[in-house]
Structure formats: C-alpha cells, structure tokens
Design a protein around this motif. Sequence first.
Motif, PDB file in Angstrom:
ATOM      1  N   PRO A 173       0.798  -1.236   0.000  1.00 45.23           N
ATOM      2  CA  PRO A 173       0.000   0.000   0.000  1.00 45.23           C
ATOM      3  C   PRO A 173       0.822   1.274   0.000  1.00 45.23           C
ATOM      4  CG  PRO A 173      -0.059  -1.060   2.157  1.00 45.23           C
ATOM      5  CD  PRO A 173       0.611  -2.023   1.220  1.00 45.23           C
ATOM      6  N   ARG A 174       2.150   1.183   0.192  1.00 47.10           N
ATOM      7  CA  ARG A 174       2.977   2.383   0.116  1.00 47.10           C
ATOM      8  C   ARG A 174       2.981   2.972  -1.285  1.00 47.10           C
ATOM      9  NH1 ARG A 174       3.613   5.540   3.809  1.00 47.10           N
ATOM     10  NH2 ARG A 174       5.171   6.540   2.485  1.00 47.10           N
ATOM     11  N   TYR A 175       2.772   2.129  -2.289  1.00 49.33           N
ATOM     12  CA  TYR A 175       2.720   2.627  -3.664  1.00 49.33           C
ATOM     13  C   TYR A 175       1.318   3.148  -3.944  1.00 49.33           C
ATOM     14  CZ  TYR A 175       6.922  -0.265  -4.390  1.00 49.33           C
ATOM     15  OH  TYR A 175       8.169  -0.840  -4.313  1.00 49.33           O
ATOM     16  N   PHE A 176       1.216   4.440  -4.157  1.00 53.49           N
ATOM     17  CA  PHE A 176      -0.084   4.996  -4.508  1.00 53.49           C
ATOM     18  C   PHE A 176      -0.342   4.861  -6.003  1.00 53.49           C
ATOM     19  CE2 PHE A 176      -2.893   8.613  -5.603  1.00 53.49           C
ATOM     20  CZ  PHE A 176      -3.974   8.288  -4.807  1.00 53.49           C
ATOM     21  N   LEU A 177       0.716   5.013  -6.791  1.00 51.33           N
ATOM     22  CA  LEU A 177       0.600   4.927  -8.246  1.00 51.33           C
ATOM     23  C   LEU A 177       1.985   4.646  -8.814  1.00 51.33           C
ATOM     24  CD1 LEU A 177      -1.506   5.403 -10.593  1.00 51.33           C
ATOM     25  CD2 LEU A 177      -0.518   7.689 -10.786  1.00 51.33           C
ATOM     26  N   ASP A 178       2.072   3.688  -9.727  1.00 48.69           N
ATOM     27  CA  ASP A 178       3.289   3.325 -10.463  1.00 48.69           C
ATOM     28  C   ASP A 178       4.234   2.455  -9.625  1.00 48.69           C
ATOM     29  OD1 ASP A 178       2.535   4.581 -12.801  1.00 48.69           O
ATOM     30  OD2 ASP A 178       3.551   6.463 -12.327  1.00 48.69           O
ATOM     31  N   TYR A 179       4.844   1.488 -10.299  1.00 47.36           N
ATOM     32  CA  TYR A 179       5.850   0.570  -9.775  1.00 47.36           C
ATOM     33  C   TYR A 179       5.288  -0.442  -8.780  1.00 47.36           C
ATOM     34  CZ  TYR A 179       9.145   3.588 -12.153  1.00 47.36           C
ATOM     35  OH  TYR A 179       9.805   4.309 -13.113  1.00 47.36           O
ATOM     36  N   GLU A 180       3.998  -0.350  -8.447  1.00 52.22           N
ATOM     37  CA  GLU A 180       3.431  -1.393  -7.599  1.00 52.22           C
ATOM     38  C   GLU A 180       3.403  -2.730  -8.320  1.00 52.22           C
ATOM     39  OE1 GLU A 180       1.449   0.346 -10.153  1.00 52.22           O
ATOM     40  OE2 GLU A 180       0.670   1.458  -8.415  1.00 52.22           O
ATOM     41  N   ASP A 181       3.287  -2.691  -9.663  1.00 50.75           N
ATOM     42  CA  ASP A 181       3.289  -3.930 -10.429  1.00 50.75           C
ATOM     43  C   ASP A 181       4.674  -4.576 -10.444  1.00 50.75           C
ATOM     44  OD1 ASP A 181       4.363  -1.897 -12.012  1.00 50.75           O
ATOM     45  OD2 ASP A 181       2.935  -2.152 -13.662  1.00 50.75           O
ATOM     46  N   ALA A 182       5.721  -3.749 -10.591  1.00 52.21           N
ATOM     47  CA  ALA A 182       7.082  -4.282 -10.547  1.00 52.21           C
ATOM     48  C   ALA A 182       7.398  -4.852  -9.173  1.00 52.21           C
ATOM     49  CB  ALA A 182       8.089  -3.188 -10.914  1.00 52.21           C
ATOM     50  N   ASP A 183       6.906  -4.207  -8.128  1.00 54.32           N
ATOM     51  CA  ASP A 183       7.167  -4.655  -6.763  1.00 54.32           C
ATOM     52  C   ASP A 183       6.516  -6.010  -6.480  1.00 54.32           C
ATOM     53  OD1 ASP A 183       7.895  -3.871  -3.751  1.00 54.32           O
ATOM     54  OD2 ASP A 183       5.837  -4.631  -3.766  1.00 54.32           O
ATOM     55  N   ILE A 184       5.224  -6.152  -6.804  1.00 52.66           N
ATOM     56  CA  ILE A 184       4.559  -7.416  -6.513  1.00 52.66           C
ATOM     57  C   ILE A 184       5.139  -8.541  -7.368  1.00 52.66           C
ATOM     58  CG2 ILE A 184       2.628  -7.226  -8.158  1.00 52.66           C
ATOM     59  CD1 ILE A 184       0.804  -8.287  -5.917  1.00 52.66           C
ATOM     60  N   SER A 185       5.573  -8.210  -8.578  1.00 55.49           N
ATOM     61  CA  SER A 185       6.222  -9.205  -9.435  1.00 55.49           C
ATOM     62  C   SER A 185       7.566  -9.630  -8.843  1.00 55.49           C
ATOM     63  CB  SER A 185       6.436  -8.638 -10.837  1.00 55.49           C
ATOM     64  OG  SER A 185       5.222  -8.314 -11.470  1.00 55.49           O
ATOM     65  N   GLU A 186       8.355  -8.660  -8.412  1.00 52.87           N
ATOM     66  CA  GLU A 186       9.669  -8.969  -7.851  1.00 52.87           C
ATOM     67  C   GLU A 186       9.535  -9.812  -6.592  1.00 52.87           C
ATOM     68  OE1 GLU A 186      13.899  -8.905  -7.560  1.00 52.87           O
ATOM     69  OE2 GLU A 186      12.483  -8.565  -9.208  1.00 52.87           O
ATOM     70  N   ARG A 187       8.573  -9.503  -5.745  1.00 52.26           N
ATOM     71  CA  ARG A 187       8.381 -10.297  -4.526  1.00 52.26           C
ATOM     72  C   ARG A 187       8.020 -11.742  -4.859  1.00 52.26           C
ATOM     73  NH1 ARG A 187       4.038  -8.513  -1.846  1.00 52.26           N
ATOM     74  NH2 ARG A 187       3.511  -6.635  -3.035  1.00 52.26           N
ATOM     75  N   HIS A 188       7.142 -11.941  -5.836  1.00 53.06           N
ATOM     76  CA  HIS A 188       6.764 -13.305  -6.206  1.00 53.06           C
ATOM     77  C   HIS A 188       7.896 -14.015  -6.941  1.00 53.06           C
ATOM     78  CE1 HIS A 188       2.740 -11.986  -5.048  1.00 53.06           C
ATOM     79  NE2 HIS A 188       2.401 -13.249  -5.019  1.00 53.06           N
ATOM     80  N   HIS A 189       8.669 -13.273  -7.726  1.00 51.78           N
ATOM     81  CA  HIS A 189       9.840 -13.856  -8.376  1.00 51.78           C
ATOM     82  C   HIS A 189      10.817 -14.390  -7.330  1.00 51.78           C
ATOM     83  CE1 HIS A 189      13.362 -14.238 -10.997  1.00 51.78           C
ATOM     84  NE2 HIS A 189      14.024 -13.508 -10.121  1.00 51.78           N
ATOM     85  N   ARG A 190      11.068 -13.631  -6.294  1.00 50.50           N
ATOM     86  CA  ARG A 190      12.017 -14.047  -5.260  1.00 50.50           C
ATOM     87  C   ARG A 190      11.503 -15.234  -4.446  1.00 50.50           C
ATOM     88  NH1 ARG A 190      14.877  -8.588  -2.762  1.00 50.50           N
ATOM     89  NH2 ARG A 190      15.645  -7.768  -4.766  1.00 50.50           N
TER      90      ARG A 190
END
Length: 316
Positions: free
Chosen positions: A193-210
Amino acid sequence: MTEGRALQPIHFITINYHCSEFIIGLIEDTIASGEPDLSFIVVNNSPQDIGVKDWLSSTPHRQRVTLIEAGGNLGFGSGCNLGLRHVWQSDRQAVAWLLNPDARLDEGAIAYVRQCLRDDDRIAMLGTRIRDPRGDVWFSHGSFNRWSGQLGHRFPGDDCRPLPVRTWPTRWISGCSMIFRLGALRDCPQFDPRYFLDYEDADISERHHRLGYRLRVTQAVLVEHQVSAITRRAPRAKYQHATFSKLYFLHRHATPLALLLNLLYYAVRPLSFCLSDPERARGRWWGLGDYLRWCWWRLLRRPEPPHPRTSFTVSS
C-alpha cells in the motif's frame, strides 16, 4: 487437463477513478466476446462518480458485476487489493485478471490466456503483451537490473508479429494487464500500500519472483492500452507519485548504488526542463521530497507519515 479446468472462472478487476465511461465500455466489450465464466469486480475509488452504479441499475449484465465501494481514492494497488481479497475469499481456484479501465482486449484474448494456463500449469502470474493506439508495442516483457536500477518494458525489435511460443519469461508484469492463477499461490496476492501509483506492479512481481513463483508473459499482443488516458489529467501528481514509487522500489529491491544514482538523477535532471515543463519538474522534486521524508521518519523509528494522496483533477 479436464474441461472444467479449461473453463476456469475469470474474475476481471478494474479500478474506477472518475472513468465510468471507460469501465462501462470495457465491461460491455468483454462480455460481448461470448466467453463463458466471466465476471467483473469494479472497485470504486471515486465515491462521487456514480456512473457505474447508475449503469448497473439498468444493464442486463448486472449479475456479472460486483461493485466494491472503497470510500475514497486508495490508489491503484490498494484498490486492487480489495478486489483480490474478494476473489480469494470466494474462489481460490479462480483466475484474477487486473485490467486498466482504458484497456481493451483483442478478439480471442481470453481464449489465448486460458490456453496459456492450460499449457503450463506452473504459471502463477501471467502478463500480456500490450500495444498503444498507434499499434506500437508498449509492453513486451519486463527486465530489472539491480545494479543500475533500470526497469525495461520494451526492447529493440519488438513488434506485433505472433511468435511460435505462447509465453516467455519475464521479471515483472505490467499492472495494465496482470493475471493471477490463485490456485498456484500460497497466499492472497497483495500490493504494497505504500505505492499509490506506479511501480506497484514491478514490486509485486519482484516479490513473487524471489519466492520462486513462475512469471510469464504472452508472446501475442492481446491488449490495447490508451496510455495515461486517465493520469494525464494531473501531470504534476503523476510525476510526484512515479518518482516516490521508483525510489521506494529501488530502496526495497536494488543495490545502494542504484538508489544513489537515481537520487542524484531526480535531484538534477528536472533542472533541464523546469522552464519548459514546470509541472513535470515540480512533480519530480516533490516525489523526491516525499521519499526523503519517508526515509527520515524511518531513521527516527517513528510511525510512517501518511503518504500524500494527491487526487487527480478531473476536468468536466
């Protein structure tokens, strides 16, 4: 694979922020495809916009649409979290497909995605290649360099020609068209929820990738996106949120060198366009200030300050 699995229910999730006309068109076009087992979840981030609610009172599609009132503008990720939790609680074997209101599916896109999931039952998250209205590829697959902080989403030679394979590895998936196979996940996927707009998609992808999950992207272009059709209404806010989110993403996932390089870039680069594009320059600097403020509060071990929820100004 059983036929029942082939017709796995798909729940589309989209966020309304003063864009009822986009959402109504998206729902009508998608349901008109004739594909079975489809439903829509609309998370309303703009309580004053009653366009979808009024439309639901008269449309024959109302049984296939769930409207969730967010109570305010939660931002993209937090709004999607409401929809994802709703699907997770109702059907943990379903497919949840996040789709931007200003996106449209190509003919056959749903059948193509279902075939991808049938072909590879290890896929946990699937993205689609996306084009802009001019026909150029806007997203083909995501890359991430931890040392430079660079995130790529299209590459030289990208075009819309179909390739022989159906899916391809990707480091991250665009939130414009992001698909979760819930049955492959141990927990309900949730955006930070810290991401209000943008890069939230990269973050959730990176977490699942790891965590070792399998992320893929379709090789066929299945979605057309009217890029920034909604966020361009408030350019300063757009750049402010994008800058904070990029720096926060690098803080979490990149090297200290990458973070330092990007801090210097956002401090100096706006000087080159502060006269020609002052809204953009102001937004970049304000986003940098938001990140530094967050770091300061974190250093003092105080509760985090509320993230600025700058609303997008909607012109009549």
